[in-house]
Design an enzyme around this catalytic site. Sequence first.
Site, short mmCIF file in Angstrom:
data_model
loop_
_atom_site.label_atom_id
_atom_site.label_comp_id
_atom_site.label_asym_id
_atom_site.label_seq_id
_atom_site.Cartn_x
_atom_site.Cartn_y
_atom_site.Cartn_z
N LEU A 104 25.34 50.25 16.63
CA LEU A 104 25.40 51.66 17.05
C LEU A 104 26.02 51.78 18.43
O LEU A 104 25.77 50.96 19.30
CB LEU A 104 23.99 52.25 17.15
N TYR A 128 30.43 47.76 34.03
CA TYR A 128 29.89 47.33 32.74
C TYR A 128 28.66 46.43 32.91
O TYR A 128 27.54 46.91 32.85
CB TYR A 128 30.97 46.65 31.85
N LYS A 145 22.29 46.45 27.72
CA LYS A 145 22.62 45.22 26.98
C LYS A 145 21.64 44.08 27.33
O LYS A 145 21.34 43.24 26.49
CB LYS A 145 24.07 44.80 27.25
N PHE A 203 26.67 58.24 11.45
CA PHE A 203 26.43 59.65 11.75
C PHE A 203 27.78 60.30 11.93
O PHE A 203 28.38 60.19 13.00
CB PHE A 203 25.61 59.73 13.05
N GLU A 204 28.29 60.92 10.89
CA GLU A 204 29.65 61.45 10.92
C GLU A 204 29.68 62.88 10.40
O GLU A 204 28.90 63.24 9.52
CB GLU A 204 30.58 60.57 10.06
N GLY A 208 25.49 51.75 11.88
CA GLY A 208 26.70 52.03 12.67
C GLY A 208 27.91 51.50 11.92
O GLY A 208 28.74 50.77 12.47
P1 NAD Z 1 32.14 52.85 17.49
O1 NAD Z 1 32.08 54.10 18.29
O2 NAD Z 1 33.43 52.52 16.83
O3 NAD Z 1 31.01 52.88 16.33
C1 NAD Z 1 29.77 53.46 16.50
C2 NAD Z 1 29.07 53.58 15.16
O4 NAD Z 1 27.75 54.09 15.40
C3 NAD Z 1 29.72 54.57 14.17
O5 NAD Z 1 29.59 54.08 12.85
C4 NAD Z 1 28.85 55.83 14.32
O6 NAD Z 1 28.82 56.68 13.16
C5 NAD Z 1 27.50 55.18 14.53
N1 NAD Z 1 26.53 56.08 15.16
C6 NAD Z 1 26.56 56.63 16.40
N2 NAD Z 1 25.43 57.36 16.60
C7 NAD Z 1 24.70 57.28 15.48
C8 NAD Z 1 23.44 57.79 15.05
N3 NAD Z 1 22.70 58.56 15.86
N4 NAD Z 1 23.00 57.50 13.80
C9 NAD Z 1 23.74 56.74 12.95
N5 NAD Z 1 24.93 56.19 13.31
C10 NAD Z 1 25.39 56.46 14.54
O7 NAD Z 1 31.63 51.71 18.46
P2 NAD Z 1 31.94 50.13 18.61
O8 NAD Z 1 32.85 49.95 19.76
O9 NAD Z 1 32.24 49.50 17.31
O10 NAD Z 1 30.51 49.66 19.11
C11 NAD Z 1 29.53 49.08 18.29
C12 NAD Z 1 28.73 48.06 19.09
O11 NAD Z 1 29.63 47.01 19.50
C13 NAD Z 1 28.13 48.64 20.38
O12 NAD Z 1 26.87 48.04 20.60
C14 NAD Z 1 29.10 48.17 21.44
O13 NAD Z 1 28.51 48.07 22.72
C15 NAD Z 1 29.46 46.80 20.88
N6 NAD Z 1 30.71 46.23 21.45
C16 NAD Z 1 31.86 46.96 21.48
C17 NAD Z 1 32.99 46.38 22.07
C18 NAD Z 1 34.29 47.15 22.17
O14 NAD Z 1 35.15 46.73 22.94
N7 NAD Z 1 34.47 48.20 21.42
C19 NAD Z 1 32.96 45.07 22.58
C20 NAD Z 1 31.77 44.35 22.48
C21 NAD Z 1 30.64 44.94 21.91
#
Ligand code: NAD
Length: 400
Positions: free
Chosen positions: A144, A240, A249, A79-80, A53
């Site tokens: 992810l 959430y 989670k 996955f882009e 990810g």
């Molecule tokens: P994001 O959408 O920015 O990133 C998601 C990533 O996952 C991307 O690189 C995407 O290409 C990849 N991805 C998605 N499906 C895929 C697949 N099938 N195969 C390969 N790659 C795949 O998301 P984010 O907000 O950075 O979230 C990442 C983690 O951080 C998650 O577990 C989220 O719950 C956690 N998180 C996010 C926040 C927030 O506020 N954004 C806060 C705390 C925790």
Amino acid sequence: MNAHPEGCRLNVAHQIAAVTGQTTAAVGNASAPPLAHEALAGDTVPHNVLVIGASTGYGLASRITAAWGYHARTLGVFFERPPDENKSATAGYYNTFAFDAFARRDGLFAAHLNADAFSTECKREAMAIIRRELAPVDLIVYSLASPKRTDPRSGVVYSSTLKPIRKPYSSRTIELDSEKVIDVTLPPANDKEIADTIAVMGGDDWRLWIEALASEGLLAPGVRTVAYSYIGPELTWPIYRDGTIGRAKQDLDQTAAVLDRMLSPKYEGHAIVAVNKAVVTQASAAIPVVPLYLSLLSKVMRAKGLEESPVDQMRRLFADFLTASAGLQNVDEHGRIRLDDREMRSDVQAEVAALWPQVTTENLRTLSDFGVFQREFRNLFGFEVDAVDYDLPVETDLEL
Ligand code: NAD
């Protein structure tokens, strides 16, 4: 719908600059000062890092921190959509294109795998790259965020939902298109929706990755693996923490315990969950109610000088926890790293809670940082980035 390659390139440059202490203009410039090292000594400094990810949000920030903060060799899985004649690529594709160009100029090894991380083929390909270039891996970041997952064993496609559990949840939210503050009521999830969300966003796939790496003999002594989670304030619990995504989670927490029991005797390794701060990403902006919460949170945290970007959070994760000698002892009662400590401060949350009922469509931009939220959201796709001249033509057909 689309993304701007030059804006994405500058976003990546800003994050590298935040890690190295350079100016953004100097990033990737041959005459730039040598890379700054946050730490180069000690057993826990990561050398070979797999980020699952890795193209946007917290995963990209983790990868930049590992590469420019610690000179780690990285494999990024994501996955882009690449560009075609009719459409630009997705932002994560252009981010990775930029990451690759900067890494080459700075002499950092970076391999990329644009594939479905949930699939067996992707894992197999990743193992081959790791065996050739990064064996053994000493850090695996699992970041992810996906709306669906095809289970590699059964072929069943699971979709995640963002819903409360047991009873409907009514709250205010921002309708992003009309920019209005409205009341929404979300119906509760059924049992299948709960189970499916756990299948997508829980720990099953994380465990499959670590087991695959272990069975191929690709894990280093002292290996660490970290997955990201969120808890947030009571205001958002129905959607959430106590909702479908919260169940996933919880499953991630349980998986961390299982993986830790597997890694610690054999490798003296650890599996851990880091609870991160709420930030604007493609994933978080899609959660109902969260845009309003983020807009208020940003206002309060900025006023107190507490605001952090994803890369600020990841620098803290690496410096204070993953590489510090007693870092992994500094965890909460459930064994999790808490990077959300500033967000969850009682004074911050009291101010957010006091503002929450006062927000209306009319005062949205004065009471909250909705303008900042919108800009940060557009920034994710390379738009409204300072120093980009959007009147200039830009090549969208870039091949990674
Ligand atoms: P994001 O959408 O920015 O990133 C998601 C990533 O996952 C991307 O690189 C995407 O290409 C990849 N991805 C998605 N499906 C895929 C697949 N099938 N195969 C390969 N790659 C795949 O998301 P984010 O907000 O950075 O979230 C990442 C983690 O951080 C998650 O577990 C989220 O719950 C956690 N998180 C996010 C926040 C927030 O506020 N954004 C806060 C705390 C925790």
